[in-house]
Design a protein around this motif. Structure first.
Motif, PDB file in Angstrom:
ATOM      1  N   LEU A  97       0.822  -1.204   0.000  1.00 41.35           N
ATOM      2  CA  LEU A  97       0.000   0.000   0.000  1.00 41.35           C
ATOM      3  C   LEU A  97       0.859   1.258   0.000  1.00 41.35           C
ATOM      4  O   LEU A  97       0.543   2.249  -0.685  1.00 41.35           O
ATOM      5  CB  LEU A  97      -0.941  -0.018   1.209  1.00 41.35           C
ATOM      6  CG  LEU A  97      -2.063  -1.053   1.121  1.00 41.35           C
ATOM      7  CD1 LEU A  97      -2.738  -1.234   2.468  1.00 41.35           C
ATOM      8  CD2 LEU A  97      -3.099  -0.659   0.063  1.00 41.35           C
ATOM      9  N   ASN A  98       1.949   1.245   0.754  1.00 41.98           N
ATOM     10  CA  ASN A  98       2.854   2.390   0.744  1.00 41.98           C
ATOM     11  C   ASN A  98       3.496   2.580  -0.618  1.00 41.98           C
ATOM     12  O   ASN A  98       3.683   3.708  -1.092  1.00 41.98           O
ATOM     13  CB  ASN A  98       3.929   2.224   1.819  1.00 41.98           C
ATOM     14  CG  ASN A  98       3.456   2.680   3.189  1.00 41.98           C
ATOM     15  OD1 ASN A  98       3.562   3.850   3.524  1.00 41.98           O
ATOM     16  ND2 ASN A  98       2.929   1.757   3.965  1.00 41.98           N
ATOM     17  N   LEU A  99       3.839   1.471  -1.271  1.00 42.14           N
ATOM     18  CA  LEU A  99       4.420   1.533  -2.608  1.00 42.14           C
ATOM     19  C   LEU A  99       3.451   2.226  -3.571  1.00 42.14           C
ATOM     20  O   LEU A  99       3.827   3.147  -4.307  1.00 42.14           O
ATOM     21  CB  LEU A  99       4.758   0.121  -3.079  1.00 42.14           C
ATOM     22  CG  LEU A  99       5.532  -0.078  -4.392  1.00 42.14           C
ATOM     23  CD1 LEU A  99       6.147  -1.473  -4.425  1.00 42.14           C
ATOM     24  CD2 LEU A  99       4.673   0.110  -5.636  1.00 42.14           C
ATOM     25  N   ILE A 100       2.203   1.787  -3.553  1.00 38.56           N
ATOM     26  CA  ILE A 100       1.214   2.358  -4.466  1.00 38.56           C
ATOM     27  C   ILE A 100       1.025   3.845  -4.194  1.00 38.56           C
ATOM     28  O   ILE A 100       1.010   4.679  -5.113  1.00 38.56           O
ATOM     29  CB  ILE A 100      -0.128   1.616  -4.347  1.00 38.56           C
ATOM     30  CG1 ILE A 100       0.024   0.148  -4.747  1.00 38.56           C
ATOM     31  CG2 ILE A 100      -1.192   2.279  -5.221  1.00 38.56           C
ATOM     32  CD1 ILE A 100      -1.134  -0.726  -4.316  1.00 38.56           C
ATOM     33  N   ALA A 101       0.868   4.205  -2.909  1.00 44.21           N
ATOM     34  CA  ALA A 101       0.646   5.607  -2.566  1.00 44.21           C
ATOM     35  C   ALA A 101       1.828   6.475  -2.991  1.00 44.21           C
ATOM     36  O   ALA A 101       1.645   7.636  -3.395  1.00 44.21           O
ATOM     37  CB  ALA A 101       0.396   5.743  -1.067  1.00 44.21           C
ATOM     38  N   TYR A 102       3.032   5.933  -2.923  1.00 45.77           N
ATOM     39  CA  TYR A 102       4.217   6.700  -3.313  1.00 45.77           C
ATOM     40  C   TYR A 102       4.280   6.895  -4.831  1.00 45.77           C
ATOM     41  O   TYR A 102       4.492   8.012  -5.322  1.00 45.77           O
ATOM     42  CB  TYR A 102       5.480   6.011  -2.815  1.00 45.77           C
ATOM     43  CG  TYR A 102       6.751   6.720  -3.230  1.00 45.77           C
ATOM     44  CD1 TYR A 102       7.229   7.803  -2.499  1.00 45.77           C
ATOM     45  CD2 TYR A 102       7.456   6.332  -4.365  1.00 45.77           C
ATOM     46  CE1 TYR A 102       8.384   8.471  -2.879  1.00 45.77           C
ATOM     47  CE2 TYR A 102       8.606   6.991  -4.764  1.00 45.77           C
ATOM     48  CZ  TYR A 102       9.067   8.058  -4.018  1.00 45.77           C
ATOM     49  OH  TYR A 102      10.205   8.721  -4.412  1.00 45.77           O
ATOM     50  N   ILE A 103       4.091   5.820  -5.575  1.00 48.52           N
ATOM     51  CA  ILE A 103       4.270   5.932  -7.028  1.00 48.52           C
ATOM     52  C   ILE A 103       3.131   6.705  -7.687  1.00 48.52           C
ATOM     53  O   ILE A 103       3.262   7.144  -8.831  1.00 48.52           O
ATOM     54  CB  ILE A 103       4.447   4.548  -7.696  1.00 48.52           C
ATOM     55  CG1 ILE A 103       3.187   3.690  -7.590  1.00 48.52           C
ATOM     56  CG2 ILE A 103       5.661   3.828  -7.122  1.00 48.52           C
ATOM     57  CD1 ILE A 103       3.289   2.343  -8.309  1.00 48.52           C
ATOM     58  N   LEU A 104       2.019   6.899  -6.973  1.00 51.77           N
ATOM     59  CA  LEU A 104       0.917   7.693  -7.511  1.00 51.77           C
ATOM     60  C   LEU A 104       1.074   9.187  -7.232  1.00 51.77           C
ATOM     61  O   LEU A 104       0.219   9.988  -7.647  1.00 51.77           O
ATOM     62  CB  LEU A 104      -0.422   7.211  -6.945  1.00 51.77           C
ATOM     63  CG  LEU A 104      -0.937   5.861  -7.460  1.00 51.77           C
ATOM     64  CD1 LEU A 104      -2.233   5.484  -6.762  1.00 51.77           C
ATOM     65  CD2 LEU A 104      -1.132   5.895  -8.973  1.00 51.77           C
ATOM     66  N   LEU A 131       0.177  10.843   1.298  1.00 53.18           N
ATOM     67  CA  LEU A 131       0.048  11.291  -0.088  1.00 53.18           C
ATOM     68  C   LEU A 131      -0.678  12.636  -0.148  1.00 53.18           C
ATOM     69  O   LEU A 131      -0.313  13.523  -0.939  1.00 53.18           O
ATOM     70  CB  LEU A 131      -0.683  10.234  -0.912  1.00 53.18           C
ATOM     71  CG  LEU A 131      -0.936  10.547  -2.396  1.00 53.18           C
ATOM     72  CD1 LEU A 131       0.368  10.871  -3.118  1.00 53.18           C
ATOM     73  CD2 LEU A 131      -1.639   9.382  -3.076  1.00 53.18           C
ATOM     74  N   CYS A 132      -1.699  12.795   0.683  1.00 55.86           N
ATOM     75  CA  CYS A 132      -2.404  14.080   0.743  1.00 55.86           C
ATOM     76  C   CYS A 132      -1.464  15.196   1.196  1.00 55.86           C
ATOM     77  O   CYS A 132      -1.509  16.317   0.664  1.00 55.86           O
ATOM     78  CB  CYS A 132      -3.606  13.983   1.677  1.00 55.86           C
ATOM     79  SG  CYS A 132      -4.985  13.005   1.037  1.00 55.86           S
ATOM     80  N   GLU A 133      -0.601  14.912   2.173  1.00 59.06           N
ATOM     81  CA  GLU A 133       0.357  15.909   2.635  1.00 59.06           C
ATOM     82  C   GLU A 133       1.327  16.302   1.529  1.00 59.06           C
ATOM     83  O   GLU A 133       1.710  17.469   1.400  1.00 59.06           O
ATOM     84  CB  GLU A 133       1.121  15.379   3.851  1.00 59.06           C
ATOM     85  CG  GLU A 133       0.282  15.251   5.106  1.00 59.06           C
ATOM     86  CD  GLU A 133       1.059  14.637   6.259  1.00 59.06           C
ATOM     87  OE1 GLU A 133       2.293  14.452   6.111  1.00 59.06           O
ATOM     88  OE2 GLU A 133       0.454  14.346   7.310  1.00 59.06           O
ATOM     89  N   PHE A 248       9.639   2.581  -6.932  1.00 63.86           N
ATOM     90  CA  PHE A 248       9.471   2.897  -5.514  1.00 63.86           C
ATOM     91  C   PHE A 248      10.841   3.023  -4.863  1.00 63.86           C
ATOM     92  O   PHE A 248      11.208   4.060  -4.324  1.00 63.86           O
ATOM     93  CB  PHE A 248       8.638   1.798  -4.857  1.00 63.86           C
ATOM     94  CG  PHE A 248       8.394   1.979  -3.380  1.00 63.86           C
ATOM     95  CD1 PHE A 248       8.060   3.213  -2.854  1.00 63.86           C
ATOM     96  CD2 PHE A 248       8.469   0.890  -2.520  1.00 63.86           C
ATOM     97  CE1 PHE A 248       7.802   3.370  -1.492  1.00 63.86           C
ATOM     98  CE2 PHE A 248       8.213   1.032  -1.165  1.00 63.86           C
ATOM     99  CZ  PHE A 248       7.881   2.275  -0.648  1.00 63.86           C
ATOM    100  N   HIS A 249      11.631   1.968  -4.911  1.00 62.47           N
ATOM    101  CA  HIS A 249      12.983   1.955  -4.373  1.00 62.47           C
ATOM    102  C   HIS A 249      14.001   1.911  -5.511  1.00 62.47           C
ATOM    103  O   HIS A 249      13.731   1.331  -6.570  1.00 62.47           O
ATOM    104  CB  HIS A 249      13.205   0.732  -3.470  1.00 62.47           C
ATOM    105  CG  HIS A 249      12.474   0.801  -2.171  1.00 62.47           C
ATOM    106  ND1 HIS A 249      11.929  -0.300  -1.552  1.00 62.47           N
ATOM    107  CD2 HIS A 249      12.186   1.849  -1.363  1.00 62.47           C
ATOM    108  CE1 HIS A 249      11.347   0.063  -0.426  1.00 62.47           C
ATOM    109  NE2 HIS A 249      11.476   1.363  -0.290  1.00 62.47           N
ATOM    110  N   GLY A 250      15.155   2.504  -5.270  1.00 65.09           N
ATOM    111  CA  GLY A 250      16.246   2.428  -6.227  1.00 65.09           C
ATOM    112  C   GLY A 250      17.355   1.543  -5.707  1.00 65.09           C
ATOM    113  O   GLY A 250      17.585   1.448  -4.503  1.00 65.09           O
ATOM    114  N   GLY A 251      18.051   0.857  -6.613  1.00 68.50           N
ATOM    115  CA  GLY A 251      19.155  -0.003  -6.201  1.00 68.50           C
ATOM    116  C   GLY A 251      19.426  -1.071  -7.226  1.00 68.50           C
ATOM    117  O   GLY A 251      19.204  -0.891  -8.417  1.00 68.50           O
ATOM    118  N   GLY A 252      19.910  -2.197  -6.746  1.00 69.59           N
ATOM    119  CA  GLY A 252      20.176  -3.310  -7.637  1.00 69.59           C
ATOM    120  C   GLY A 252      18.894  -3.939  -8.144  1.00 69.59           C
ATOM    121  O   GLY A 252      17.827  -3.786  -7.562  1.00 69.59           O
TER     122      GLY A 252
END
Length: 406
Positions: A97-104, A131-133, A248-252
């Protein structure tokens, strides 16, 4: 043939005692116990295959990769996703859920609106508040009635061109109420172009999931509530949407090319699976799907519904029991309080002394508790290995609590 004793024999932990009493485990909405077949697969990974996936040409890496991708395909079939690359491994529902809220984030602007419901777990509230904030969007909440049933006329009232996200659970973790997801999705599709997110943490363990038929944009669930290890979960997303949205995350693993001048991203599913995954857990999640399929999803649903009906009947025969959501369609959960007992944990401690594990408190759903003007409830939640005899022990324990606390 549904053989409850044969099923119970697959869970070694059910043989243990707690406080000198046989364990009665009724906290399955928090986490389920794991069958020996799942633990065997998890152990075999670390004793026979332990290697990182996707990156190595050596034998162990190749074998580990094959097993994890086989698990992904099992989960694809389990939820009827169109493609295996629409299945993203996560740590669980909360991360999904956090992933979705971030990428949106880039899709929302000031005064856009996000619709959730009063029945949500905190993990389907807080990410949207964040996300609202970030964007200046506003949160709108579908209310419930005294039976805990969503008042969908408010959904119709809320939906507009400002609506960008509708995110609701399929089953309430606190009350066990089954929400009319198909109706919610149909009303949303008719009146807006919003992304539709379904929290399936409490539905995936209990009945059949078909994300294509459901026509949701995202579906998330946890492995540990459906007989798999903790730290495992799934995010399903439609291919076109996942391809369009940022990582969402960056890396390998999530890169196609990387240089100091810039980075291009890998295709699905790896774009959303940065870093070393929980390989052993993800493989074991596939084994949990195997266990569910062998047992039969309809068998599981029928048995758990019978347990719920029996538990509610027996508890309501006692004086001074209040069951929340009693008249709503429910699965897997009976959430209740004892008249005159203000602290649910007091009941839980008495039950624990009898070897009975239940959950007490607000269940990470404080808005629900505020609606009913209570601090929390006693929640008994069921899995395929629970028995009617265990419910009799629960009722006996509640009677003891009434005598001691009344």
């Amino acid at each position: 043939m549904f053989d409850i004793q044969e099923i119970r024999s697959q869970f070694t932990i059910l043989n243990r005692e707690v406080n000198g009493k046989p364990l009665v485990y009724l906290d399955n909405a928090a986490t389920s116990q794991k069958p020996d077949s799942v633990l065997k697969i998890w152990n075999e990974y670390y004793t026979e295959l332990n290697a990182n996936v996707h990156r190595g040409i050596h034998t162990l890496s190749q074998l580990a990769t094959e097993e994890m991708e086989l698990s992904r395909r099992k989960i694809q079939k389990f939820i009827n996703a169109k493609h295996d690359f629409e299945v993203i491994f996560t740590k669980g529902t909360t991360e999904g859920l956090n992933l979705i809220a971030y990428i949106l984030t880039q899709k929302l602007k000031k005064d856009d609106e996000i619709i959730i419901s009063y029945l949500e777990h905190h993990s389907n509230i807080v990410p949207w508040q964040l996300l609202c904030e970030r964007t200046g969007a506003k949160l709108r909440v579908i209310p419930i009635d005294q039976n805990g049933i969503l008042q969908l006329n408010y959904l119709d009232e809320f939906l507009s061109e400002k609506t960008k996200v509708v995110s609701v659970n399929q089953v309430s973790n606190a009350l066990g109420i089954v929400n009319p997801i198909e109706e919610i999705i149909a009303r949303t599709r008719k009146n807006s172009d919003a992304y539709i997110v379904i929290d399936g943490a409490q539905s995936a363990p209990h009945f059949e999931i078909d994300v294509q038929k459901m026509d949701c944009d995202f579906f998330v669930f946890s492995g540990h509530k459906m007989y798999a290890p903790m730290g495992t979960g799934i995010l399903y997303g439609k291919q076109a949407i996942l391809e369009e949205l940022p990582p969402f995350h960056g890396g390998g693993e999530m890169i196609a090319t990387c240089s100091f001048d810039g980075t291009t991203y890998a295709g699905l599913p790896f774009k959303y699976e940065a870093g070393t995954p929980n390989v052993g857990g993800n493989i074991a999640l596939g084994a949990a799907v195997d266990f569910i399929e062998r047992t039969g999803r309809q068998n599981i649903q029928n048995h758990e519904n019978a347990l719920l009906e029996y538990a509610q009947k027996k508890l309501l025969e006692l004086y001074g029991i209040k069951i929340y959501g009693e008249k709503a369609k429910r699965t897997g959960v009976v959430s209740f309080n004892l008249e005159g007992v203000g602290i649910s944990s007091d009941v839980g401690m008495i039950l624990d002394k009898m070897g009975i594990a239940v959950r007490t408190g607000h269940h990470c759903t404080q808005p629900i508790m505020d609606f009913f003007n209570i601090a929390g409830t006693v929640r008994a939640s069921f899995a395929v290995y629970n028995t009617f005899e265990e419910i009799d022990k629960l009722v006996e324990g509640v009677q003891k609590a009434q005598r001691m606390l009344g």
